[in-house]
Design a protein around this motif. Sequence first.
Motif, short mmCIF file in Angstrom:
data_model
loop_
_atom_site.label_atom_id
_atom_site.label_comp_id
_atom_site.label_asym_id
_atom_site.label_seq_id
_atom_site.Cartn_x
_atom_site.Cartn_y
_atom_site.Cartn_z
N ASN A 97 2.38 -6.38 2.05
CA ASN A 97 3.67 -5.78 2.42
C ASN A 97 4.63 -6.75 3.13
O ASN A 97 5.13 -6.46 4.23
N SER B 282 -0.16 10.85 4.15
CA SER B 282 -1.61 10.62 4.09
C SER B 282 -2.16 10.16 5.43
O SER B 282 -1.43 9.63 6.28
N SER C 10 1.90 7.75 13.68
CA SER C 10 2.58 9.04 13.52
C SER C 10 2.31 9.99 14.69
O SER C 10 1.32 9.87 15.40
N SER C 11 3.22 10.94 14.82
CA SER C 11 3.07 11.96 15.85
C SER C 11 3.22 13.34 15.20
O SER C 11 4.19 13.58 14.49
N GLN D 232 5.95 16.82 10.20
CA GLN D 232 6.72 17.71 9.32
C GLN D 232 6.47 17.34 7.84
O GLN D 232 6.61 18.18 6.96
N SER D 233 6.05 16.10 7.61
CA SER D 233 5.77 15.64 6.24
C SER D 233 4.32 15.95 5.82
O SER D 233 3.86 15.45 4.78
N LEU E 220 -6.16 0.16 4.73
CA LEU E 220 -7.08 1.05 5.44
C LEU E 220 -7.75 1.91 4.38
O LEU E 220 -7.07 2.64 3.65
N GLY F 1 0.74 5.40 0.59
CA GLY F 1 -0.02 6.58 0.99
C GLY F 1 0.58 7.81 0.32
O GLY F 1 0.24 8.16 -0.80
N GLY F 2 1.52 8.46 1.03
CA GLY F 2 2.18 9.63 0.45
C GLY F 2 3.62 9.34 0.07
O GLY F 2 4.31 10.20 -0.48
N GLY F 3 4.12 8.15 0.41
CA GLY F 3 5.50 7.80 0.05
C GLY F 3 6.55 8.49 0.92
O GLY F 3 7.69 8.63 0.50
N THR F 4 6.18 8.91 2.14
CA THR F 4 7.14 9.67 2.97
C THR F 4 7.82 8.81 4.05
O THR F 4 8.52 9.36 4.90
N SER F 5 7.61 7.50 4.00
CA SER F 5 8.25 6.63 5.00
C SER F 5 9.76 6.87 5.04
O SER F 5 10.40 6.99 4.00
N PRO G 204 0.85 -1.20 0.00
CA PRO G 204 0.00 0.00 0.00
C PRO G 204 0.88 1.25 0.00
O PRO G 204 1.94 1.27 0.63
N THR H 192 1.44 3.94 10.69
CA THR H 192 2.82 4.09 11.18
C THR H 192 2.86 4.74 12.57
O THR H 192 3.93 5.09 13.06
C1 LIG Z 1 10.62 15.12 5.72
C2 LIG Z 1 9.87 14.15 6.58
C3 LIG Z 1 9.35 14.56 7.79
C4 LIG Z 1 8.64 13.65 8.58
N1 LIG Z 1 8.10 14.10 9.76
C5 LIG Z 1 7.37 13.24 10.52
C6 LIG Z 1 6.76 13.69 11.73
O1 LIG Z 1 6.85 14.86 12.09
N2 LIG Z 1 6.04 12.79 12.44
C7 LIG Z 1 5.88 11.51 12.03
O2 LIG Z 1 5.20 10.75 12.69
N3 LIG Z 1 6.47 11.05 10.90
C8 LIG Z 1 7.19 11.89 10.13
N4 LIG Z 1 7.77 11.44 8.97
C9 LIG Z 1 7.61 10.04 8.57
C10 LIG Z 1 6.39 9.79 7.65
O3 LIG Z 1 5.92 11.01 7.11
C11 LIG Z 1 5.30 9.10 8.42
O4 LIG Z 1 5.72 7.79 8.74
C12 LIG Z 1 3.95 9.04 7.70
O5 LIG Z 1 2.99 8.63 8.62
C13 LIG Z 1 3.92 8.15 6.50
O6 LIG Z 1 2.71 8.41 5.80
P1 LIG Z 1 2.58 8.17 4.22
O7 LIG Z 1 1.18 8.45 3.85
O8 LIG Z 1 3.62 8.93 3.50
O9 LIG Z 1 2.84 6.63 4.13
P2 LIG Z 1 3.78 5.83 3.13
O10 LIG Z 1 5.18 6.28 3.29
O11 LIG Z 1 3.21 5.84 1.77
O12 LIG Z 1 3.65 4.37 3.75
C14 LIG Z 1 4.12 4.06 5.02
C15 LIG Z 1 3.60 2.68 5.41
O13 LIG Z 1 2.19 2.73 5.53
C16 LIG Z 1 1.54 1.82 4.65
N5 LIG Z 1 0.31 2.46 4.20
C17 LIG Z 1 0.15 3.70 3.70
N6 LIG Z 1 -1.15 3.95 3.48
C18 LIG Z 1 -1.83 2.85 3.84
C19 LIG Z 1 -3.21 2.48 3.86
N7 LIG Z 1 -4.18 3.31 3.48
N8 LIG Z 1 -3.54 1.24 4.31
C20 LIG Z 1 -2.59 0.38 4.73
N9 LIG Z 1 -1.30 0.68 4.73
C21 LIG Z 1 -0.91 1.89 4.30
C22 LIG Z 1 2.56 1.54 3.57
O14 LIG Z 1 2.40 0.27 2.99
C23 LIG Z 1 3.85 1.61 4.37
O15 LIG Z 1 4.09 0.40 5.01
C24 LIG Z 1 8.49 12.31 8.15
C25 LIG Z 1 9.01 11.91 6.92
C26 LIG Z 1 9.70 12.82 6.14
C27 LIG Z 1 10.24 12.37 4.82
#
Ligand SMILES: Cc1cc2nc3c(=O)[nH]c(=O)nc-3n(C[C@H](O)[C@H](O)[C@H](O)COP(=O)(O)OP(=O)(O)OC[C@H]3O[C@@H](n4cnc5c(N)ncnc54)[C@H](O)[C@@H]3O)c2cc1C
Length: 534
Positions: free
Chosen positions: A525, A190, A199-200, A184-185, A254, A118-122, A116, A197
């Motif tokens: 995954n 998403s 997130s905080s 911050q992302s 989700l 979401g936003g690719g910010t992992s 899956p 993940t």
């Molecule tokens: C510059 C930067 C700053 C950041 N700052 C923070 C911060 O302040 N706080 C923080 O908590 N994190 C931060 N992060 C980390 C990241 O943004 C988080 O982990 C965020 O929650 C990932 O969300 P995403 O939508 O990009 O998920 P993705 O990177 O796309 O995916 C992350 C994981 O979630 C899974 N996934 C995504 N969407 C779904 C779905 N709908 N259903 C099931 N699985 C799914 C994916 O398979 C993957 O395993 C930061 C990252 C960067 C690059």
Amino acid sequence: MERYNGWGDKDVVMELPDTAGLLLRQLVGAGVPRRDCPLDEFLKKIPESRLDDHPLISKDPHKRMIHSHGQSLPDWVAMRSGTIGRFVDGVAFVNSEDDIREVIEFCIKNKCAIIPFGGGTSVVGHLSVPESERPVVSVSMKKMNRMLSIDPVSRIAVFEAGIRGPGIEDSLRPHGFTLGHFPQSFEYSSLGGWVVTRSSGQQSAHYGRIEKLFAGGSVITPRGMLEIPVFPASGAGPDIREMILGSEGRMGILSRVAVRISPVPEKDDFFGVFFPSWAEGVRAVREVSGMNLPVSMVRLSNPDETRTNLALASGGAKKILLDGYLKLRGISEESGCMCLFGLTGSRQTAGTGKNQLTMLSAKYGGVWLGTVMGDTWKKNRFRAPYLRNTLWDMGYAVDTLETAVTWDRVTDTMRDIESAIKGALEKAGERVHVFSHLSHVYSSGSSIYTSYIFRLGPTPEETLERWRPMKQAASRAIVENGGTITHQHGIGIDHRDYVEKEKGRLGVDMISSVCRGLDPSETMNPGKLVPPGD
Ligand SMILES: Cc1cc2nc3c(=O)[nH]c(=O)nc-3n(C[C@H](O)[C@H](O)[C@H](O)COP(=O)(O)OP(=O)(O)OC[C@H]3O[C@@H](n4cnc5c(N)ncnc54)[C@H](O)[C@@H]3O)c2cc1C
């Protein structure tokens, strides 16, 4: 347009003052910019897809490339140098729960794995494509970005899980509400990604981490739809909602998320304070964490981070003025620690809170600077990641890592992490600049967020050889100090080896058995969170 090999919008560039380049040369040596792989060259490296055709799945090489990585350090090395190695075979752009169901069924029937997206910010390898005989499909949630309902009385809003931060706030604002989740992302990550993940957000001291905001929703698993109803509270056995938090795409997709929302606050201000030393700063923020103040954010930088932030942000005349003023007030450049406080709430509570914070800061020798620094921070709060692009162009890699420990371990853990990172790179004859801050404080302890900057190696492999021992040494320092391997970034693959230390064998078995129960064919995954086949 998003960059294909870095952070964010192609047209946004964060310039650094000359003093920053000078500082980095002094601290770690002159950076040597390395060659980026141009897009057309990159696309030629992508092998034929192994997938059969499906109307929802694109096999376009550019889309496959974008969905084959996240933002971890190894991801950065791979995307900048064109060494991604393994690519998803196709990207499914789902637009409804029926689409998700159809793609999962197609993948099970054709023995494909699903990641899956979401936003690719992992930042910990959640999106890495596994080495596998099976074709791999990325399921992009980008089109599932609508608000489905809002209940202002119960303060619950329901969204499709692919919606990103700005979309959420833009949907809620006209109704007078906010989710208040600002990682911050924020601009790219998403809602679904935040939940899975754990997130905080930057202002979680007021709004709560995503665990508190996630009220229910639905997950489409290989065994069918899992509905999680919204209750104000429930005593009905273990909480399924809690099991989905942090599931990292292993248990299903989700699709819908119900969140607890708050009225837009009257006041949302950020204040800067300089403490004379780390010890005094820690005592002050610890005391704040135990008080009932309308504080939404506490961010205490250690002296190295304070100096670095000031050099990266301003340099020149402004810095000289500030240094002069702080010196007059008894804060030295060597030991001064910058602290940012966010105050959020009604005019009255924020006003009272500000008075109490000013007094408390003074008690620990803090120099209150008002909103000047806080306003700058607020304006740039989602811009700092763009510095990673700038630094990479100058020949420097930046990575961050984080943990949380109880108050008795905070300072020792921070020092151990920093010296582990320094020691690990010393062996390679290189220097690294390390600095930390406390980013989320609780009455029982604090998170520690460490950043480190080092020079890129002559080849992508050498950059990774510099990074890996630092990451491993820091992770060991974290677990040896009794810290969690991650306060907010999740497990992915980069933290997977440390999960057992934290949860025990039985705990890992519990997680694996829930994954297997929902996904017997290991479609979802595979390899993230817990090892494959575990
Ligand atoms: C510059 C930067 C700053 C950041 N700052 C923070 C911060 O302040 N706080 C923080 O908590 N994190 C931060 N992060 C980390 C990241 O943004 C988080 O982990 C965020 O929650 C990932 O969300 P995403 O939508 O990009 O998920 P993705 O990177 O796309 O995916 C992350 C994981 O979630 C899974 N996934 C995504 N969407 C779904 C779905 N709908 N259903 C099931 N699985 C799914 C994916 O398979 C993957 O395993 C930061 C990252 C960067 C690059």
